[in-house]
Design a protein around this motif. Structure first.
Motif, PDB file in Angstrom:
ATOM      1  N   SER A 297       0.911  -1.308  -0.051  1.00 42.34           N
ATOM      2  CA  SER A 297      -0.042   0.010  -0.024  1.00 42.34           C
ATOM      3  C   SER A 297       0.704   1.204   0.167  1.00 42.34           C
ATOM      4  CB  SER A 297      -0.937  -0.141   1.355  1.00 42.34           C
ATOM      5  OG  SER A 297      -0.106  -0.008   2.175  1.00 42.34           O
ATOM      6  N   CYS A 298       0.315   2.354  -0.278  1.00 44.13           N
ATOM      7  CA  CYS A 298       0.811   3.536  -0.045  1.00 44.13           C
ATOM      8  C   CYS A 298       2.052   3.874  -0.739  1.00 44.13           C
ATOM      9  CB  CYS A 298       0.805   3.946   1.263  1.00 44.13           C
ATOM     10  SG  CYS A 298      -0.798   3.842   2.210  1.00 44.13           S
ATOM     11  N   ALA A 299       1.924   4.226  -2.056  1.00 46.02           N
ATOM     12  CA  ALA A 299       3.501   4.257  -2.827  1.00 46.02           C
ATOM     13  C   ALA A 299       3.702   5.770  -3.470  1.00 46.02           C
ATOM     14  CB  ALA A 299       3.455   3.225  -4.082  1.00 46.02           C
TER      15      ALA A 299
ATOM     16  N   GLY B 296      -4.364  -0.036  -1.506  1.00 46.57           N
ATOM     17  CA  GLY B 296      -4.634   1.384  -1.592  1.00 46.57           C
ATOM     18  C   GLY B 296      -3.399   2.240  -1.561  1.00 46.57           C
ATOM     19  N   ASP B 297      -3.990   3.339  -2.012  1.00 43.19           N
ATOM     20  CA  ASP B 297      -2.790   4.542  -2.275  1.00 43.19           C
ATOM     21  C   ASP B 297      -1.847   4.050  -3.444  1.00 43.19           C
ATOM     22  OD1 ASP B 297      -4.422   6.074  -0.418  1.00 43.19           O
ATOM     23  OD2 ASP B 297      -2.960   6.169   1.194  1.00 43.19           O
ATOM     24  N   TYR B 298      -2.329   3.597  -4.379  1.00 41.22           N
ATOM     25  CA  TYR B 298      -1.376   3.070  -5.396  1.00 41.22           C
ATOM     26  C   TYR B 298      -0.870   4.300  -5.937  1.00 41.22           C
ATOM     27  CZ  TYR B 298      -0.531   0.699  -9.782  1.00 41.22           C
ATOM     28  OH  TYR B 298      -0.032   0.100 -10.806  1.00 41.22           O
ATOM     29  N   ILE B 299      -1.736   5.519  -6.316  1.00 38.08           N
ATOM     30  CA  ILE B 299      -1.170   6.894  -6.452  1.00 38.08           C
ATOM     31  C   ILE B 299      -1.475   7.650  -5.479  1.00 38.08           C
ATOM     32  CG2 ILE B 299      -1.430   6.463  -9.194  1.00 38.08           C
ATOM     33  CD1 ILE B 299      -4.010   8.574  -8.644  1.00 38.08           C
ATOM     34  N   TYR B 300      -0.823   8.991  -5.779  1.00 36.42           N
ATOM     35  CA  TYR B 300      -1.252   9.878  -4.784  1.00 36.42           C
ATOM     36  C   TYR B 300      -1.704  11.267  -5.748  1.00 36.42           C
ATOM     37  CZ  TYR B 300       0.134   7.903  -0.346  1.00 36.42           C
ATOM     38  OH  TYR B 300      -0.070   6.979   0.764  1.00 36.42           O
ATOM     39  N   GLU B 301      -2.819  11.746  -5.254  1.00 34.29           N
ATOM     40  CA  GLU B 301      -3.626  12.790  -6.215  1.00 34.29           C
ATOM     41  C   GLU B 301      -2.873  14.273  -5.989  1.00 34.29           C
ATOM     42  OE1 GLU B 301      -4.437  12.076  -3.258  1.00 34.29           O
ATOM     43  OE2 GLU B 301      -5.514  13.786  -2.312  1.00 34.29           O
TER      44      GLU B 301
ATOM     45  N   ASP C  36      -8.020   6.214  -0.115  1.00 38.36           N
ATOM     46  CA  ASP C  36      -8.419   7.221  -0.401  1.00 38.36           C
ATOM     47  C   ASP C  36      -7.829   8.247  -1.641  1.00 38.36           C
ATOM     48  OD1 ASP C  36      -6.414   7.558   1.333  1.00 38.36           O
ATOM     49  OD2 ASP C  36      -6.929   8.959   2.614  1.00 38.36           O
ATOM     50  N   HIS C  37      -6.439   7.884  -1.590  1.00 37.45           N
ATOM     51  CA  HIS C  37      -5.567   8.969  -2.518  1.00 37.45           C
ATOM     52  C   HIS C  37      -5.753   8.609  -3.865  1.00 37.45           C
ATOM     53  CE1 HIS C  37      -3.397  11.196   0.575  1.00 37.45           C
ATOM     54  NE2 HIS C  37      -3.215  10.324   1.200  1.00 37.45           N
ATOM     55  N   GLU C  38      -6.473   7.371  -4.093  1.00 29.81           N
ATOM     56  CA  GLU C  38      -6.957   7.439  -5.392  1.00 29.81           C
ATOM     57  C   GLU C  38      -7.967   8.446  -6.007  1.00 29.81           C
ATOM     58  OE1 GLU C  38      -6.341   4.927  -3.635  1.00 29.81           O
ATOM     59  OE2 GLU C  38      -5.228   3.371  -4.521  1.00 29.81           O
TER      60      GLU C  38
ATOM     61  N   GLY D 236      -3.694  -1.374   5.348  1.00 29.87           N
ATOM     62  CA  GLY D 236      -2.401  -0.282   4.793  1.00 29.87           C
ATOM     63  C   GLY D 236      -2.769   0.768   5.452  1.00 29.87           C
ATOM     64  N   ASP D 237      -2.576   2.089   4.844  1.00 31.08           N
ATOM     65  CA  ASP D 237      -2.975   3.308   4.856  1.00 31.08           C
ATOM     66  C   ASP D 237      -2.264   4.031   6.068  1.00 31.08           C
ATOM     67  OD1 ASP D 237      -4.760   5.737   5.138  1.00 31.08           O
ATOM     68  OD2 ASP D 237      -5.266   4.954   7.094  1.00 31.08           O
ATOM     69  N   ILE D 238      -1.935   3.581   7.082  1.00 36.75           N
ATOM     70  CA  ILE D 238      -0.974   4.165   8.171  1.00 36.75           C
ATOM     71  C   ILE D 238       0.398   4.383   8.164  1.00 36.75           C
ATOM     72  CG2 ILE D 238      -1.199   2.196   9.802  1.00 36.75           C
ATOM     73  CD1 ILE D 238      -2.086   4.239  11.782  1.00 36.75           C
ATOM     74  N   HIS D 239       0.955   3.716   6.922  1.00 35.06           N
ATOM     75  CA  HIS D 239       2.419   3.869   6.707  1.00 35.06           C
ATOM     76  C   HIS D 239       3.238   3.291   7.755  1.00 35.06           C
ATOM     77  CE1 HIS D 239       1.032   7.666   4.065  1.00 35.06           C
ATOM     78  NE2 HIS D 239       0.396   6.545   3.710  1.00 35.06           N
ATOM     79  N   SER D 240       2.878   2.212   8.395  1.00 43.02           N
ATOM     80  CA  SER D 240       3.593   1.745   9.785  1.00 43.02           C
ATOM     81  C   SER D 240       3.098   0.366   9.695  1.00 43.02           C
ATOM     82  CB  SER D 240       3.088   2.218  10.951  1.00 43.02           C
ATOM     83  OG  SER D 240       2.694   3.699  10.891  1.00 43.02           O
TER      84      SER D 240
END
Ligand SMILES: [Fe+2]
Length: 534
Positions: free
Chosen positions: A162-164, A189-194, A246-248, A428-432
């Motif tokens: 997640s989160c790239a 999720g968060d494959y891209i960041y908008e 969300d960041h998609e 994922g999501d929480i970068h931890s």
């Protein structure tokens, strides 16, 4: 159909002359000649396979000879009507033993993306494939079919990621993951960041320097990520299951509500553009996932013989508003709330999944005969008590399952009541990294463990402050491990007796050549929920 020899493809690619394949005059599926591209490699964005069934899968590509074209009228540098694309499927990586040839249509309305639904193949084995069109050939990709329903399977290796955030780092973690050659990868999720990060520490830039709002800006964001060689190779070599966070679309959105208080109609138009671009770039089923305006279904269930069933959830499209959503001084997205400051958080009618998806999930879990029932979804599920500065009461995030405790309670009670076997939640999501026990009552240490949760860290996105979250650990005894300082992914080896889980770290994603290390290893034993140190 004209076929290129493998040797000629390699020779031409090696000479850097892929453009030489791109004959300007092509035959569209309407039969007439059409000029679709005049230069560049139409397969510049690579290939991908996904959604394995026991007799087939989805193959994806998108024709984009100029992948970062900024002209919305010529997505990826393409013009004209639909284009017929051929594909071939073989039982070997050199494509010698071709067992299937077919065609699919790259549609202008979907940015000339191709979603080829393949079926009628043998169960439980890898296949290799490539696309050709107008004299050009794609790279070779690997796909897989799932074992037949209920068939004995003694091992499945899958990773989850997640989160790239492209601006926060390089994709060394994707490269190491591919080197491990799992059967499957789950994108959570968060494959891209908008958005565009204005902080000076970013290591590379989103190409247009703008927040994605329009269809062409989302398309170009996906194209930029897919041009990354590590991500492109991952998709070519490892079949995937996809969901989003969300960041998609936009940071911390909830269903039709924007955290920046965009008017609802405008936000739904943005969501429609974002979902459409997601569809155009992912190997997902057209029958299930082709978007209808702002609506698109990504949740689904995948079975791997008698060993593993994976439910992929959508935690964004159908969720209730974030608790205490409202214009300032209230909040639009993530914030921390105590029971006193925001009693609404505890409202039993609030839902993370929407009632339809929740019923679908519960039904699938009740019916499952799999040894392991994996739930792949976007955000932290376990309760996580935090402290707001100057506050003594525990506070909870409004954006993950802590913002939807009634939804979480219903799920965990359903698992207990239906004796669902070996539930493992991946998030994922929480970068931890988190390793958690999931319990019906997190506040009671005697409350039995019902399921096991592993949260992957981010591929590249910066983590939250370690000291602040680590300070909360004494108030969360069901959290067995936490680290927000490492980028990486999670690798899982499932067998009938146990699930072995490695937290794989590349340390700092600012280093494009970051080496891989295993930060921690755990096992979950069959019939015994909760992670044990390996
Ligand atoms: Fe993220």
């Amino acid at each position: 159909m004209k076929r290129l020899s493998r040797r000629s493809v390699l020779h031409m690619a090696g000479a850097g002359a892929l453009g030489a394949f791109a004959a300007p005059a092509l035959v569209g599926c309407t039969g007439g000649p059409a000029r679709h591209w005049s230069k560049g490699d139409p397969f510049s964005l690579g290939v991908a396979a996904g959604d394995p069934a026991s007799d087939g899968f989805i193959l994806w590509t998108r024709l984009a000879p100029e992948p970062q074209s900024l002209d919305p009228a010529t997505p990826g540098g393409m013009t004209g009507g639909p284009v017929t694309v051929e594909y071939e499927i073989a039982t070997d990586p050199a494509l010698r033993d071709i067992v299937r040839r077919g065609t699919a249509v790259a549609e202008p309305d979907y940015a000339y993306s191709v979603h080829a639904e393949v079926n009628g193949l043998a169960p439980g084995r890898p296949y290799w494939y490539r696309f050709t069109s107008g004299g050009a050939a794609s790279r070779t990709g690997r796909a897989m079919t799932a074992p037949a329903a209920g068939a004995a399977l003694d091992r499945l290796r899958f990773a989850f990621v997640s989160c790239a955030n492209y601006e926060h780092g390089y994709f060394a973690a994707y490269r190491h993951l591919t080197d491990e050659q799992p059967d499957l990868v789950l994108f959570l999720g968060d494959y891209i960041y908008e958005y565009v990060d204005m902080r000076p520490a970013v290591v590379r830039r989103h190409s247009e320097g703008i927040d994605c709002v329009t269809l062409s800006s989302y398309r170009n964001r996906y194209a930029q990520y897919r041009l990354d060689p590590d991500l492109q190779r991952l998709h070519a070599e490892i079949p995937c299951l996809m969901t989003w966070d969300d960041h998609e679309v936009q940071n911390d959105y909830a269903a039709d509500l924007s955290p920046s208080f965009m008017p609802r109609e405008l936000f739904l138009a943005r969501r429609a553009a974002a979902y459409r671009a997601f569809y155009e770039h992912m190997p997902v089923r057209p029958g299930r996932s082709r978007p209808n305006g702002p609506d698109m279904r990504v949740y689904d269930r995948f079975a791997f013989g008698d060993l593993v069933e994976i439910s992929i959830l959508d935690g964004r499209e159908y969720r209730s508003a974030e608790a205490c959503y409202g214009p300032p001084p209230r909040h639009g997205g993530f914030h921390l709330e105590t029971n006193q400051s925001c009693p609404e958080r505890l409202d039993p009618s609030r839902t993370m999944l929407g009632m339809e998806q929740e019923a679908w999930l519960f039904d699938g879990l009740s019916r499952s005969h799999a040894r392991w029932n994996v739930i792949g979804q976007d955000v932290l599920m376990a309760q996580f008590r935090q402290k707001r500065p100057g506050d003594t009461l525990p506070a909870f995030s409004t954006d993950d399952w802590n913002g939807y405790p009634a939804s979480r309670d219903r799920l965990l009670r359903h698992i207990t009541a239906n004796r669902v076997r070996n539930v493992v939640v991946a998030g994922g999501d929480i970068h931890s990294f988190f390793v958690n026990d999931l319990k019906e009552n997190f506040d009671d240490e005697r409350s039995p463990v019902i399921a096991t949760e592993f949260v992957g860290t981010s591929i590249a996105s910066w983590g939250p402050p370690y000291d602040r979250l680590a300070a909360a650990l004494p108030d969360n005894p069901h959290v067995h491990f936490f680290d927000s300082r490492q980028r990486g992914y999670v690798m899982v080896d499932a067998t009938p007796a146990r699930m072995s889980v490695r937290l794989q770290s590349v340390g700092d994603a600012a280093n494009p050549n970051a080496p891989l290390a295993t930060l921690r290893s755990y096992v979950v034993e069959d019939g015994r929920p909760g992670a044990l140190p390996a």
